[in-house]
Design an enzyme around this catalytic site. Structure first.
Site, short mmCIF file in Angstrom:
data_model
loop_
_atom_site.label_atom_id
_atom_site.label_comp_id
_atom_site.label_asym_id
_atom_site.label_seq_id
_atom_site.Cartn_x
_atom_site.Cartn_y
_atom_site.Cartn_z
N SER A 161 0.76 -0.86 0.66
CA SER A 161 -0.34 0.00 0.34
C SER A 161 1.77 1.15 0.07
CB SER A 161 -0.69 -0.01 1.20
OG SER A 161 -1.51 -1.45 1.37
N HIS B 91 -4.25 0.03 -5.26
CA HIS B 91 -2.93 -1.40 -5.60
C HIS B 91 -3.27 -1.19 -7.69
CE1 HIS B 91 -2.55 -2.48 -1.31
NE2 HIS B 91 -3.81 -1.72 -1.41
N MET C 288 -2.72 -7.32 6.62
CA MET C 288 -3.37 -8.74 6.07
C MET C 288 -2.73 -8.74 4.14
SD MET C 288 -6.16 -5.37 5.97
CE MET C 288 -6.69 -4.76 7.61
N SER C 289 -1.75 -9.30 4.62
CA SER C 289 -0.88 -9.95 3.69
C SER C 289 0.19 -10.45 3.66
CB SER C 289 -1.09 -8.71 2.36
OG SER C 289 0.41 -7.55 3.34
N HIS D 72 -7.92 4.96 6.52
CA HIS D 72 -7.16 4.13 5.77
C HIS D 72 -5.81 5.12 4.64
CE1 HIS D 72 -5.67 1.45 2.36
NE2 HIS D 72 -6.16 2.56 0.87
N HIS E 58 -5.34 -9.66 -2.02
CA HIS E 58 -5.04 -9.38 -0.63
C HIS E 58 -6.67 -10.81 -0.62
CE1 HIS E 58 -3.71 -5.51 -0.88
NE2 HIS E 58 -2.74 -5.48 0.03
N ASN F 107 1.31 3.25 11.20
CA ASN F 107 0.75 3.95 12.10
C ASN F 107 0.15 2.61 13.47
OD1 ASN F 107 -1.63 1.67 10.18
ND2 ASN F 107 -2.60 0.95 12.22
N TYR G 81 -8.91 -10.60 2.46
CA TYR G 81 -9.36 -10.19 2.12
C TYR G 81 -10.47 -9.19 1.12
CZ TYR G 81 -7.53 -5.45 1.50
OH TYR G 81 -6.46 -4.59 0.62
N GLU G 82 -10.33 -9.46 -0.04
CA GLU G 82 -11.05 -9.16 -1.84
C GLU G 82 -12.16 -10.48 -1.65
OE1 GLU G 82 -8.92 -6.98 -4.56
OE2 GLU G 82 -6.90 -7.77 -2.94
N ALA H 240 2.13 -2.12 4.14
CA ALA H 240 1.79 -1.59 4.75
C ALA H 240 1.49 -2.64 6.44
CB ALA H 240 1.13 -0.34 4.78
N1 HPA Z 1 -4.07 -3.45 10.66
C1 HPA Z 1 -4.25 -4.00 9.65
N2 HPA Z 1 -3.64 -3.53 8.63
C2 HPA Z 1 -2.58 -2.35 8.77
C3 HPA Z 1 -2.77 -1.47 9.92
C4 HPA Z 1 -3.14 -2.46 10.50
O1 HPA Z 1 -2.55 -1.79 11.86
N3 HPA Z 1 -2.34 -0.64 9.18
C5 HPA Z 1 -1.89 -1.43 7.33
N4 HPA Z 1 -1.70 -2.44 7.53
#
Ligand code: HPA
Length: 267
Positions: A28, A59, A209-210, A245, A81, A233, A83-84, A111
């Site tokens: 990301s 993406h 998430m990857s 996001h 991903h 973050n 989740y898609e 990320a």
């Molecule tokens: N959680 C899950 N996926 C992420 C996060 C998070 O805090 N930050 C960036 N991708």
């Protein structure tokens, strides 16, 4: 699945005979790294029949083939991903494809949210190990014997020699490099504070998430794996603020240059 992979290889081979040594997956907000590449060929995911195409804005979906300095690489600009909605076996199809095209080493970037309280948004974290236990294994189902063994060893997923190169290069560039364990969550929702406390208790330093599923598929076929997270973050509940996001992308943007210089020298 092996037949499908071979079909995908054939489609790509009709467009380019470029032989990459190294594969790179841009996470990301890191898609901008593509401008560092001396591009020789491009293949949009859409052109590859049976290829899972990402639905997330930001993406962009294509393979870029070319050189970083004199190193032949294939770069995934945009990944899919779990989740898609794809099955895990489809999520890792591109990883296997890059291996079949000739890449013996893969750099995975992402990320991630910082769980370790020593971390600060904007930090880079070398992934030393991962917890993939909250998503299905990409190796579930009939084993693809042509790629690897049924029960592959995972005692050292992230290649120690590559980790050391990253440490040395980060030091040279005066980059504060964090290290830690990455846990893959399912998403797409961000985690709850209770989940993050659980992940922390289990030994995770960052959450995303990857990546973990991709690393497993790459190791299954014997590729050397290196992973770097951009801590965009602090994970849910660590600070008294909601996750967003846009903020993730904004922070990824601010570390772009540091990240790009590090990756270029490592490659
Ligand atoms: N959680 C899950 N996926 C992420 C996060 C998070 O805090 N930050 C960036 N991708």
């Amino acid at each position: 699945m092996y037949q499908k992979l071979k079909n995908c290889v054939n489609i790509i081979r009709k467009k380019t005979d470029f032989k990459p040594k190294t594969a790179i997956v841009l996470g990301s907000g890191l898609g901008g790294y593509a401008h560092k590449l001396r591009v020789e060929a491009e293949v949009s995911y859409r052109e590859i029949e049976g290829f899972p195409v990402s639905t997330v804005a930001g993406h962009e979906g294509k393979f870029l083939f070319g050189y970083i300095k004199d190193r032949p690489v294939v770069m995934m600009q945009g990944r899919v991903h779990y989740y898609e909605g794809y099955d895990m076996i489809d999520v890792v199809l591109p990883i296997r494809l890059m291996g079949m095209l000739g890449a013996d080493t893969i750099f995975l970037t992402n990320a991630a949210g910082g769980i370790n309280r020593d971390f600060t948004p904007g930090d880079l974290m070398l992934i030393t190990d991962h917890i993939p236990s909250f998503v299905p294994s990409p190796l579930r189902g009939a084993n693809i014997d042509e790629l690897g063994t049924r029960f592959p060893d995972m005692s050292r997923v992230y290649d120690e020699e590559l980790c050391e190169k990253v440490r040395v290069e980060a030091k040279k560039q005066d980059i504060l490099l964090r290290e830690g364990v990455y846990v893959q969550a399912q998403g797409p929702n961000y985690e709850t504070p209770a989940e993050i406390r659980m992940f922390g208790t289990l030994g995770a330093d960052a959450v995303g998430m990857s990546t973990a599923c991709e690393a497993i598929a790459a190791r299954h076929m014997g590729m050397r794996v290196c992973g770097i997270s951009c801590i965009t973050n602090m994970a849910s509940g660590i600070l008294d603020q909601p996750l967003d996001h846009q903020e993730v992308q904004r922070v990824a943007d601010t570390v772009k240059e540091k990240f790009e210089n590090l990756v270029t020298e490592i490659i």
